[in-house]
Design a protein around this motif. Sequence first.
Motif, PDB file in Angstrom:
ATOM      1  N   ALA A   1       0.816  -1.208   0.000  1.00  0.00           N
ATOM      2  CA  ALA A   1       0.000   0.000   0.000  1.00  0.00           C
ATOM      3  C   ALA A   1       0.852   1.261   0.000  1.00  0.00           C
ATOM      4  O   ALA A   1       1.989   1.267   0.493  1.00  0.00           O
TER       5      ALA A   1
ATOM      6  N   SER B   1      -4.271   0.421  -1.789  1.00  0.00           N
ATOM      7  CA  SER B   1      -3.788  -0.957  -1.841  1.00  0.00           C
ATOM      8  C   SER B   1      -3.531  -1.292  -3.308  1.00  0.00           C
ATOM      9  O   SER B   1      -4.453  -1.606  -4.059  1.00  0.00           O
TER      10      SER B   1
ATOM     11  N   THR C   1      -3.029  -1.411   5.451  1.00  0.00           N
ATOM     12  CA  THR C   1      -4.073  -2.313   4.973  1.00  0.00           C
ATOM     13  C   THR C   1      -4.858  -2.906   6.134  1.00  0.00           C
ATOM     14  O   THR C   1      -6.092  -3.019   6.073  1.00  0.00           O
TER      15      THR C   1
END
Length: 278
Positions: free
Chosen positions: A103, A121, A195
């Motif tokens: 990410a 992401s 994430t």
Amino acid sequence: MSEPLNVFFLCSVQHKEIRKAGESEIRVMTKSCTVDLVTKTDERVEKIIIGSLKEEFGEGTHCFIGEESVAKGEACVLTDKPTWIIDPVDGTTNFVHGFPFVAVSIGFAVNKELEFGVVYSCLEDKMYKAQKGKGAFCNDEPIQVSDVQDIKKSIIISEHGVDRSPEKVTKIFSTMQKILCIPVHGLRGSGTAATNMCLVACGAVEAFFEIGIHCWDIAAGAVIVKEAGGLLLDVNGGPFDLMSRRMVSANSDTIAQRIIKEIEIFPVVRDDALVQKK
């Protein structure tokens, strides 16, 4: 500040840099230890992001805290000035190994208060974003935390960090064992804190906790979790402190407090107390 659409665009276009590097030879170096990795991609993406923001807002008007800049000796101090907090490649170890969670994370703070955050992401092509008071979104669809209140029906997410000292590893896995044996539905870890926080925000898991993360790992995610209806606390149950390197993010206080009961705390050096070698 108006919705920073230029930042969302900037964040998303970086996946081209990351994908390109993933398809070619990856030059890997270490930062603090052999498991704390940095690639040329981390450095290049951070340089692009900071350069673009300076061009957009003017040289000297904003401050920057970037993972790779701090690793090279820049100060890691959060002041009242408008400050961008950047992790150019969150999940570098994943990236190096081809594990599909990587990410770009960009948070923005004014007067030491987080105002908005963007987490892209890259390999999933999911753009998470939130602005204070305006809700949280994934690919422009509203998201919210899970409504699960029974810890025994929850999934908890955590990481083991990069410190491999036996004392800390023992505490980390002892905490995980105690939480698993509550019992919970499961323990997970994506390998990227940004994430993980977005997974809390969209209701896929009920909580994420970690000791040893950095402000650039969680600044953007903190806004996204709060705007999705979640909360953030210190691992001792006190107020969340961005620079403390310890955090519980959860869908509710009920879940957070149950996890906090099981966490074995160990000392870490605050981000704003770190002294890097130049």
